[in-house]
Motif scaffolding. Structure first.
Motif, PDB file in Angstrom:
ATOM      1  N   ARG A  89     -50.669  74.567  30.136  1.00 54.10           N
ATOM      2  CA  ARG A  89     -49.382  75.262  30.266  1.00 54.10           C
ATOM      3  C   ARG A  89     -48.945  75.347  31.721  1.00 54.10           C
ATOM      4  O   ARG A  89     -47.766  75.205  32.036  1.00 54.10           O
ATOM      5  N   ILE A  90     -49.896  75.570  32.618  1.00 54.16           N
ATOM      6  CA  ILE A  90     -49.563  75.655  34.041  1.00 54.16           C
ATOM      7  C   ILE A  90     -49.163  74.277  34.561  1.00 54.16           C
ATOM      8  O   ILE A  90     -48.195  74.151  35.321  1.00 54.16           O
ATOM      9  N   ASP A  91     -49.875  73.236  34.145  1.00 52.52           N
ATOM     10  CA  ASP A  91     -49.473  71.864  34.490  1.00 52.52           C
ATOM     11  C   ASP A  91     -48.034  71.614  34.035  1.00 52.52           C
ATOM     12  O   ASP A  91     -47.211  71.074  34.782  1.00 52.52           O
ATOM     13  N   ALA A  92     -47.729  71.991  32.796  1.00 47.89           N
ATOM     14  CA  ALA A  92     -46.383  71.784  32.249  1.00 47.89           C
ATOM     15  C   ALA A  92     -45.347  72.569  33.046  1.00 47.89           C
ATOM     16  O   ALA A  92     -44.235  72.072  33.280  1.00 47.89           O
ATOM     17  N   ALA A  93     -45.702  73.773  33.475  1.00 43.43           N
ATOM     18  CA  ALA A  93     -44.770  74.578  34.276  1.00 43.43           C
ATOM     19  C   ALA A  93     -44.486  73.903  35.613  1.00 43.43           C
ATOM     20  O   ALA A  93     -43.330  73.869  36.065  1.00 43.43           O
ATOM     21  N   TYR A  94     -45.501  73.340  36.242  1.00 47.98           N
ATOM     22  CA  TYR A  94     -45.290  72.602  37.497  1.00 47.98           C
ATOM     23  C   TYR A  94     -44.402  71.381  37.263  1.00 47.98           C
ATOM     24  O   TYR A  94     -43.485  71.114  38.033  1.00 47.98           O
ATOM     25  N   ARG A  95     -44.694  70.639  36.201  1.00 43.86           N
ATOM     26  CA  ARG A  95     -43.898  69.435  35.917  1.00 43.86           C
ATOM     27  C   ARG A  95     -42.432  69.777  35.654  1.00 43.86           C
ATOM     28  O   ARG A  95     -41.530  69.081  36.115  1.00 43.86           O
ATOM     29  N   ALA A 103     -42.847  61.561  41.056  1.00 46.38           N
ATOM     30  CA  ALA A 103     -43.975  61.676  40.133  1.00 46.38           C
ATOM     31  C   ALA A 103     -45.295  61.806  40.888  1.00 46.38           C
ATOM     32  O   ALA A 103     -46.197  62.526  40.459  1.00 46.38           O
ATOM     33  N   SER A 104     -45.413  61.135  42.041  1.00 45.34           N
ATOM     34  CA  SER A 104     -46.665  61.221  42.797  1.00 45.34           C
ATOM     35  C   SER A 104     -46.867  62.627  43.368  1.00 45.34           C
ATOM     36  O   SER A 104     -47.992  63.122  43.418  1.00 45.34           O
ATOM     37  N   LEU A 105     -45.795  63.273  43.776  1.00 43.36           N
ATOM     38  CA  LEU A 105     -45.903  64.639  44.292  1.00 43.36           C
ATOM     39  C   LEU A 105     -46.293  65.598  43.169  1.00 43.36           C
ATOM     40  O   LEU A 105     -47.175  66.444  43.346  1.00 43.36           O
ATOM     41  N   ILE A 106     -45.650  65.459  42.040  1.00 45.48           N
ATOM     42  CA  ILE A 106     -45.994  66.294  40.881  1.00 45.48           C
ATOM     43  C   ILE A 106     -47.441  66.019  40.475  1.00 45.48           C
ATOM     44  O   ILE A 106     -48.191  66.946  40.170  1.00 45.48           O
ATOM     45  N   GLY A 107     -47.820  64.761  40.496  1.00 45.58           N
ATOM     46  CA  GLY A 107     -49.188  64.398  40.141  1.00 45.58           C
ATOM     47  C   GLY A 107     -50.221  65.044  41.039  1.00 45.58           C
ATOM     48  O   GLY A 107     -51.306  65.411  40.592  1.00 45.58           O
TER      49      GLY A 107
END
Length: 125
Positions: A89-95, A103-107
Motif C-alpha cells: 500500500r505504501i509503494d502504491a501511495a508513492y507511485r 519511472a526510475s525515480l519512483i523505482g
C-alpha cells in the motif's frame, strides 16, 4: 499517544516534499533534509531512497525523535518502524503521488532497500 488532525494529514500528505530533522543526543536538531512523504489512511510514511546507509536515516535511529515540516505544518514526531505488512500500500501511495516523476525515480523509492527504511511519523504532543 498523539494523533494527526485531519487538517495536518491533508496538508502534509498533499505536500510535494517534507523537511525532516532528527533529534541529536544533546537535544538539538540535525540539519533538515528534504524527502518525500506519503499518506496511507491516518498515517504518514517516509523512506530513505539510499537505504540504511543514508546519513539522515541513520540519525533517526539514535533517539527516534525529530521534527518535520511540510504543507505549512511543523511538528515534533517519533520515528516508528513501519514493518512490512503495509509495504504494498505504501509503494502504491508513492507511485500514485509522485507519478509525474520518471519511472526510475519512483523505482528508487519502492526498492527493497528503500522499503527496509519505511518509518511511520507519529506526532508528539
Amino acid at each position: 499517544m498523539s494523533t494527526w488532525t485531519d487538517d495536518e494529514l491533508t496538508r502534509i500528505g498533499d505536500a510535494e516534499e517534507l523537511r525532516i530533522a532528527s533529534l541529536r543526543e544533546d537535544g538539538s536538531l540535525s540539519s533538515r533534509r528534504t524527502i518525500w512523504v506519503v499518506r496511507d489512511g491516518d498515517d504518514l510514511y517516509v523512506r530513505s531512497v539510499n537505504g540504511t546507509a543514508s546519513d539522515w536515516y541513520r540519525a533517526t535511529r539514535v533517539r527516534r525523535e525529530g521534527r518535520i515540516r511540510a504543507g505549512g505544518v511543523e511538528k515534533d514526531v517519533t520515528f516508528a518502524d513501519a514493518g512490512r505488512e503495509h509495504e504494498d500500500r505504501i509503494d502504491a501511495a508513492y507511485r500514485a503521488k509522485y507519478a509525474h516523476y520518471s519511472a526510475s525515480l519512483i523505482g528508487s523509492v519502492t526498492t527493497g532497500r528503500a522499503n527496509a527504511t519505511t518509518m511511520r511519523l507519529v506526532p508528539r504532543a
